[in-house]
Design an enzyme around this catalytic site. Structure first.
Site, PDB file in Angstrom:
ATOM      1  N   HIS A  46       0.847  -1.198   0.000  1.00 25.67           N
ATOM      2  CA  HIS A  46       0.000   0.000   0.000  1.00 25.67           C
ATOM      3  C   HIS A  46       0.877   1.240   0.000  1.00 25.67           C
ATOM      4  O   HIS A  46       2.103   1.133   0.082  1.00 25.67           O
ATOM      5  CB  HIS A  46      -0.983  -0.013   1.177  1.00 25.67           C
ATOM      6  N   HIS A  84       1.240   3.889   2.052  1.00 22.26           N
ATOM      7  CA  HIS A  84       1.792   4.616   3.195  1.00 22.26           C
ATOM      8  C   HIS A  84       3.314   4.606   3.033  1.00 22.26           C
ATOM      9  O   HIS A  84       3.902   3.582   2.644  1.00 22.26           O
ATOM     10  CB  HIS A  84       1.368   3.974   4.519  1.00 22.26           C
ATOM     11  N   ASP A 138       5.898   4.359   4.797  1.00 21.17           N
ATOM     12  CA  ASP A 138       6.795   3.370   5.423  1.00 21.17           C
ATOM     13  C   ASP A 138       6.847   2.054   4.647  1.00 21.17           C
ATOM     14  O   ASP A 138       7.592   1.148   5.008  1.00 21.17           O
ATOM     15  CB  ASP A 138       6.422   3.128   6.901  1.00 21.17           C
ATOM     16  N   HIS A 139       6.065   1.966   3.559  1.00 20.86           N
ATOM     17  CA  HIS A 139       6.074   0.728   2.771  1.00 20.86           C
ATOM     18  C   HIS A 139       6.614   0.908   1.349  1.00 20.86           C
ATOM     19  O   HIS A 139       6.793  -0.064   0.638  1.00 20.86           O
ATOM     20  CB  HIS A 139       4.669   0.112   2.723  1.00 20.86           C
ATOM     21  N   HIS A 192      -7.304  -1.478   5.873  1.00 16.33           N
ATOM     22  CA  HIS A 192      -6.413  -0.477   6.451  1.00 16.33           C
ATOM     23  C   HIS A 192      -7.012   0.902   6.164  1.00 16.33           C
ATOM     24  O   HIS A 192      -8.085   0.993   5.573  1.00 16.33           O
ATOM     25  CB  HIS A 192      -5.022  -0.670   5.821  1.00 16.33           C
ATOM     26  N   ASP A 214      -0.087  -3.906   6.706  1.00 18.50           N
ATOM     27  CA  ASP A 214      -0.929  -3.177   7.654  1.00 18.50           C
ATOM     28  C   ASP A 214      -2.409  -3.540   7.514  1.00 18.50           C
ATOM     29  O   ASP A 214      -2.979  -3.446   6.431  1.00 18.50           O
ATOM     30  CB  ASP A 214      -0.762  -1.670   7.429  1.00 18.50           C
ATOM     31  N   HIS A 266       6.374  -4.822  11.966  1.00 14.37           N
ATOM     32  CA  HIS A 266       5.720  -3.506  11.915  1.00 14.37           C
ATOM     33  C   HIS A 266       5.534  -2.931  13.317  1.00 14.37           C
ATOM     34  O   HIS A 266       4.448  -2.508  13.706  1.00 14.37           O
ATOM     35  CB  HIS A 266       4.382  -3.612  11.171  1.00 14.37           C
TER      36      HIS A 266
END
Ligand SMILES: [Zn+2]
Ligand SMILES: [Zn+2]
Length: 303
Positions: free
Chosen positions: A62, A64, A66-67, A142, A212, A270
């Site tokens: 996805h 976000h 941090d990914h 999410h 997530d 995570h």
């Protein structure tokens, strides 16, 4: 056949305590598959002695940061290294637009093609297949559209009996054919049955990556029975309300999912930046599912 996962990052949201955001590399039969690509992924690849040029498939769960915020950097470096081989990228449709705009305004004409495959988050789908494995994406729940991925080996080939190879002087290039069922005829015309030269194949292995998600139990069928499940475990269970609010899972919930889905090994990841020590998350998970482990950076787990 080799099937393992090396964790490059398992921190949530921000890099902290020397922990990096989400990224991991699956090695399946010496093919490398990158799953998520948080900031710092390039450094982590270098640190772990994994050659980025060997990666030909990237899966992004996805959008976000941090990914995926390490992705443009990685793709740019591969361009500078002189890569010409295509890179296959699987991710949310909008990711294509993000990549295009980054390269457009840096006036970068990549030397290699990107073959982009948009994932869709409404239902499970077979998104990739080669002679060894199949990869399916499945919806998670999410704050923005998000998918998990399941990597499943197809049937493994029977194992050749080494002693027979030596005894009969079987040429190396014939071995793959014997594994596929062809009988072997030696120089004098004697025929040896493939079944007498091989042992039964190992059971095919599988790995699931649950990025997530709130723990909604809807993805159980997609991960059922996998050998190793990576599941986000952002919080301890005393923060279950916070986890639900932010569409995340607790360590205890991840363990319940693992137990209910009948997986063999659970990797927790995570981790929230609020936890400097991670053992309590592992302890909590183990109260429900004994074979729970922390997905710590730099560690390789055999699947
Ligand atoms: Zn995240
Ligand atoms: Zn997220």
């Amino acid at each position: 056949m080799r099937f393992d996962v090396t964790i490059l990052g398992s921190s949530s949201a921000t890099p902290i305590f020397n922990r990096n955001p989400s990224a991991q590399v699956l090695n399946i039969n010496e093919r490398l598959f990158l799953i998520d690509c948080g900031e710092g992924t390039q450094q982590q690849l270098l640190k772990n002695g994994i050659k980025a040029q060997r990666i030909n498939h990237i899966f992004i769960s996805h959008l976000h940061g941090d990914h995926y915020l390490g992705l443009v950097g990685l793709l740019s470096s591969l361009h500078l290294y002189g890569r010409i081989r295509a890179m296959e990228i699987f991710g949310p449709p909008e990711l294509k637009e993000i990549l295009d705009i980054q390269f457009k305004y840096s006036q970068t004409n990549l030397r290699y093609p990107i073959e982009f495959y948009a994932t869709q988050t409404e239902r499970s789908a077979l998104i990739y297949e080669n002679p060894d494995i199949r990869v399916e994406s499945f919806p998670l729940e999410h704050r923005i559209p998000c998918t998990g991925f399941r990597f499943s080996e197809k049937n493994r080939l029977p194992k050749i009996i080494r002693e027979k190879v030596e005894e009969l002087n079987i040429p190396v290039d014939v071995i793959p054919l014997i594994k596929k069922g062809a009988d072997y005829t030696d120089e004098t015309g004697v025929v040896y049955k493939a079944s007498d030269l091989t042992l039964a194949a190992d059971a095919p292995k599988s790995y699931a990556y649950c990025s997530d998600t709130v723990c909604n139990w809807k993805y159980i069928d997609q991960i059922r029975g996998v050998d190793t499940l990576y599941h986000e475990a952002t919080f301890m269970n005393d923060m279950a309300d916070r986890a639900a609010e932010t569409f995340h899972t607790t360590a205890l919930q991840a363990a319940e999912v693992a137990r209910f889905a009948g997986v063999k090994q659970l990797l927790l990841g995570h981790f929230s930046a609020r936890y400097r020590e991670l053992e309590p998350l592992q302890d909590e998970a183990r109260t429900v599912f004994a074979n729970s482990r922390l997905a710590l950076e730099g560690q390789t787990f055999v699947i």
